[in-house]
Design an enzyme around this catalytic site. Structure first.
Site, PDB file in Angstrom:
ATOM      1  N   GLY A  86      31.669  39.309  34.401  1.00  0.00           N
ATOM      2  CA  GLY A  86      31.683  40.734  35.130  1.00  0.00           C
ATOM      3  C   GLY A  86      31.289  40.819  36.582  1.00  0.00           C
ATOM      4  O   GLY A  86      30.712  42.033  37.023  1.00  0.00           O
ATOM      5  N   SER A  87      31.153  39.782  37.381  1.00  0.00           N
ATOM      6  CA  SER A  87      30.767  39.774  38.708  1.00  0.00           C
ATOM      7  C   SER A  87      31.746  40.728  39.508  1.00  0.00           C
ATOM      8  O   SER A  87      31.206  41.456  40.503  1.00  0.00           O
ATOM      9  CB  SER A  87      30.434  38.665  39.388  1.00  0.00           C
ATOM     10  N   ASN A  88      32.887  40.631  39.255  1.00  0.00           N
ATOM     11  CA  ASN A  88      33.798  41.256  39.935  1.00  0.00           C
ATOM     12  C   ASN A  88      33.959  42.857  39.684  1.00  0.00           C
ATOM     13  O   ASN A  88      33.968  43.945  40.378  1.00  0.00           O
ATOM     14  CB  ASN A  88      35.365  40.915  39.863  1.00  0.00           C
TER      15      ASN A  88
ATOM     16  N   HIS B  64      42.645  36.633  41.412  1.00  0.00           N
ATOM     17  CA  HIS B  64      42.804  35.039  40.980  1.00  0.00           C
ATOM     18  C   HIS B  64      42.228  34.237  41.973  1.00  0.00           C
ATOM     19  O   HIS B  64      42.491  34.380  43.055  1.00  0.00           O
ATOM     20  CB  HIS B  64      44.305  34.627  40.627  1.00  0.00           C
TER      21      HIS B  64
HETATM   22  C1  GRF Z   1      36.920  35.325  39.009  1.00  0.00           C
HETATM   23  O1  GRF Z   1      36.809  33.864  39.749  1.00  0.00           O
HETATM   24  C2  GRF Z   1      38.404  35.792  38.949  1.00  0.00           C
HETATM   25  O2  GRF Z   1      39.090  35.458  40.221  1.00  0.00           O
HETATM   26  C3  GRF Z   1      39.012  35.145  37.786  1.00  0.00           C
HETATM   27  O3  GRF Z   1      37.952  35.212  36.752  1.00  0.00           O
HETATM   28  C4  GRF Z   1      36.721  35.066  37.425  1.00  0.00           C
HETATM   29  C5  GRF Z   1      36.155  36.147  36.898  1.00  0.00           C
HETATM   30  O4  GRF Z   1      34.713  36.449  37.313  1.00  0.00           O
HETATM   31  N1  GRF Z   1      40.098  35.876  37.361  1.00  0.00           N
HETATM   32  P1  GRF Z   1      33.785  37.522  37.132  1.00  0.00           P
HETATM   33  O5  GRF Z   1      33.798  37.634  35.468  1.00  0.00           O
HETATM   34  O6  GRF Z   1      34.350  38.602  37.657  1.00  0.00           O
HETATM   35  O7  GRF Z   1      32.180  37.315  37.375  1.00  0.00           O
END
Ligand code: GRF
Length: 200
Positions: A12-14, A108
């Protein structure tokens, strides 16, 4: 204000970067609900920590169609206008996509259309490319396909490991996703013949 729902399976870092952008006033959205297929996803605890509705739906307890219907129920209940996939590890069916056509975003960790699927950073390293990066796109019926919204490029160093390259790309992901969502929120994205046009 645009109402968004986030689908996430892991760290969930994004999601966090979206929450942070909103908190500093850079992203005019309401994050109404975060949905995960994994009960232990850190994305869910991050959401709860910020007072965002966090929902786990167990894909093992229903059919794929029922799973998607449950997600759609929540998304509709919370008035979600844009679905944001942030590390969501399931492929959405044409049925689901049809419900939110050009209103589902994905991020992605490669410069699409190169290196789709899992371990994109390792694929880039194994291939020996000099540059990789990340892509935000509208999701369509394929895996990691659909009209491209924004991309960021990062150099690949000869000394890189999967970990170091992933970190460099992730840093850019955290900048790119809020920017793409902001463009959508501002009504700046138009899809024509499979391509995204960004209006001034
Ligand atoms: C990220 O590298 C995103 O590009 C891919 O999955 C990963 C998710 O990371 N689709 P996070 O859970 O948001 O930290």
């Amino acid at each position: 204000m645009l109402t968004i729902g986030v689908l996430a399976s892991g760290r969930g870092s994004n999601l966090q970067s979206i929450i942070d952008s909103k908190q500093v006033g850079e992203l005019p959205v309401e994050i109404a609900v975060v949905i995960s297929d994994k009960s232990q996803a850190r994305a869910l605890s991050r959401a709860r920590h910020h007072g965002i509705k966090a929902v786990h739906i167990d894909p093992g307890a229903c059919t794929d169609r029922e799973f998607e219907d449950k997600m759609l129920e929540y998304l509709h209940e919370y008035g979600v206008e844009l679905v944001v996939m942030a590390g969501f590890m399931r492929l959405l069916s044409p049925y689901f996509i049809g419900n939110y056509r050009h209103r589902i975003m994905n991020i992605h960790p490669s410069l699409l259309p190169a290196f789709k699927g899992l371990n994109a950073q390792k694929q880039a390293l194994d291939y020996g490319v000099r540059y990789s990066g990340c892509t935000v796109h509208f999701a369509d019926e394929g895996m990691d396909s659909g009209p491209i919204i924004l991309q960021a490029v990062v150099p690949v160093k000869q000394t890189d490991t999967e970990e170091s390259l992933s970190q460099r790309i992730l840093k850019e992901e955290h900048r790119l996703y809020p920017r793409a969502i902001k463009l959508f929120a501002g009504g700046k994205l138009e899809v024509e013949q499979g391509k995204v046009f960004i209006k001034d």
